[in-house]
Design a protein around this motif. Structure first.
Motif, PDB file in Angstrom:
ATOM      1  N   ASP A  51      -2.661 -11.505  -4.290  1.00 43.35           N
ATOM      2  CA  ASP A  51      -3.752 -10.934  -3.526  1.00 43.35           C
ATOM      3  C   ASP A  51      -4.931 -11.862  -3.811  1.00 43.35           C
ATOM      4  OD1 ASP A  51      -4.240  -8.743  -1.813  1.00 43.35           O
ATOM      5  OD2 ASP A  51      -5.285  -7.627  -3.390  1.00 43.35           O
ATOM      6  N   HIS A  53      -8.614 -12.446  -2.470  1.00 48.03           N
ATOM      7  CA  HIS A  53      -9.726 -12.058  -1.597  1.00 48.03           C
ATOM      8  C   HIS A  53     -10.979 -12.902  -1.826  1.00 48.03           C
ATOM      9  CE1 HIS A  53      -7.488  -8.543  -0.396  1.00 48.03           C
ATOM     10  NE2 HIS A  53      -7.543  -7.969  -1.582  1.00 48.03           N
ATOM     11  N   HIS A  85     -11.498  -6.528  -6.463  1.00 45.84           N
ATOM     12  CA  HIS A  85     -10.304  -6.948  -7.208  1.00 45.84           C
ATOM     13  C   HIS A  85      -9.769  -8.260  -6.654  1.00 45.84           C
ATOM     14  CE1 HIS A  85      -8.645  -4.975  -3.637  1.00 45.84           C
ATOM     15  NE2 HIS A  85      -7.613  -5.779  -3.790  1.00 45.84           N
ATOM     16  N   ASP A 117      -7.506  -6.228   5.699  1.00 47.37           N
ATOM     17  CA  ASP A 117      -6.733  -6.204   4.462  1.00 47.37           C
ATOM     18  C   ASP A 117      -5.336  -6.744   4.742  1.00 47.37           C
ATOM     19  OD1 ASP A 117      -6.473  -5.859   1.765  1.00 47.37           O
ATOM     20  OD2 ASP A 117      -7.002  -3.728   1.764  1.00 47.37           O
TER      21      ASP A 117
HETATM   22 ZN    ZN Z   1      -6.348  -6.332  -2.278  1.00 47.78          ZN
END
Ligand code: ZN
Ligand code: VGL
Length: 215
Positions: A51, A53, A85, A117
């Motif tokens: 992940d 971001h 996060h 997302d």
């Molecule tokens: Zn995320």
């Protein structure tokens, strides 16, 4: 049939002390390392997602004037508002320090577009853009994916459902997954949903016992 192992988001922020810590998240790391070792022996390629971001990602509650853990809408899609996060290049986005990253053949980053997302390692939540993962797997003529990681009820679930839709056979390694569980039975429901969609659910030991070698 060619298999590949897909490890989902085994990152600090989803583990103990992380910004979006998943209960028992760290317990997936040993399972992952055993799975990686088995794959090295059996010549099975290993891919891992992160992940990843930007700091201004709008799934972060603070960037959308929303409250963490509640649900809203982002660009027409339902959106759970998350704590900040897995910000690119920050320690929280690193793989767990115990993960055998030397055993990874490929890393795919997701969630880089601030406006959408991306739970799945294949597509964003609106299926507007694809990551390079499917191309990489096709290049290796992979037809069977063995999937585990964090979190069962978000990124694992969406990755498995997309993989099935893309035509892969999928084995979910149940003991290699842990969930967020905003509702207590979210992970249980997620596993049922993956099974209904066609995923086979096995423990790591069960899967390894069907490979033609011993660890
Ligand atoms: Zn995320
Ligand atoms: C995830 C929530 C937000 C996951 C990622 O890896 O399951 N969950 N971003």
């Amino acid at each position: 049939m060619n298999s590949a192992l897909l490890l989902i988001d085994l990152q600090n922020d989803f583990c103990h002390g992380g910004a979006l810590a998943v209960a028992e998240g760290d317990e997936t790391i040993n399972v992952a390392n055993l799975a990686i070792a088995a794959c090295r022996h059996a010549n099975i390629p290993v891919a891992a997602s992160q992940d990843w971001h930007p700091a201004d990602h709008r799934s972060f509650a603070i960037n959308s004037s929303a409250e963490v853990g509640t649900v809203g809408e982002l660009e027409g899609l339902p959106q759970v508002w998350w704590p900040v996060h897995c910000v690119q290049n920050q320690p929280g986005a690193d793989f767990h320090p115990s993960l055998n990253t030397a055993g990874l053949d490929y890393i795919v980053h997701k969630g880089k577009d601030s406006s959408v997302d991306s739970y799945s390692a294949f597509f964003d939540n609106g299926k507007r853009a694809a990551t390079p993962l499917h191309d990489w797997l096709q290049n290796k003529q992979v037809e069977h994916l063995v999937v585990m990681g964090l979190a069962t009820d978000y990124c694992v679930k969406f990755s498995v459902l997309d993989a099935l839709e893309l035509g892969y056979e999928v084995t979910l390694i149940s003991d290699g997954c842990r969930g967020v569980n905003l509702d207590a039975d979210d992970s249980k429901k997620a596993v049922e949903q993956m099974q209904l969609a066609g995923a086979k659910v096995q423990s790591l030991a069960q899967w390894v016992s069907n490979l033609d070698f011993t660890l």
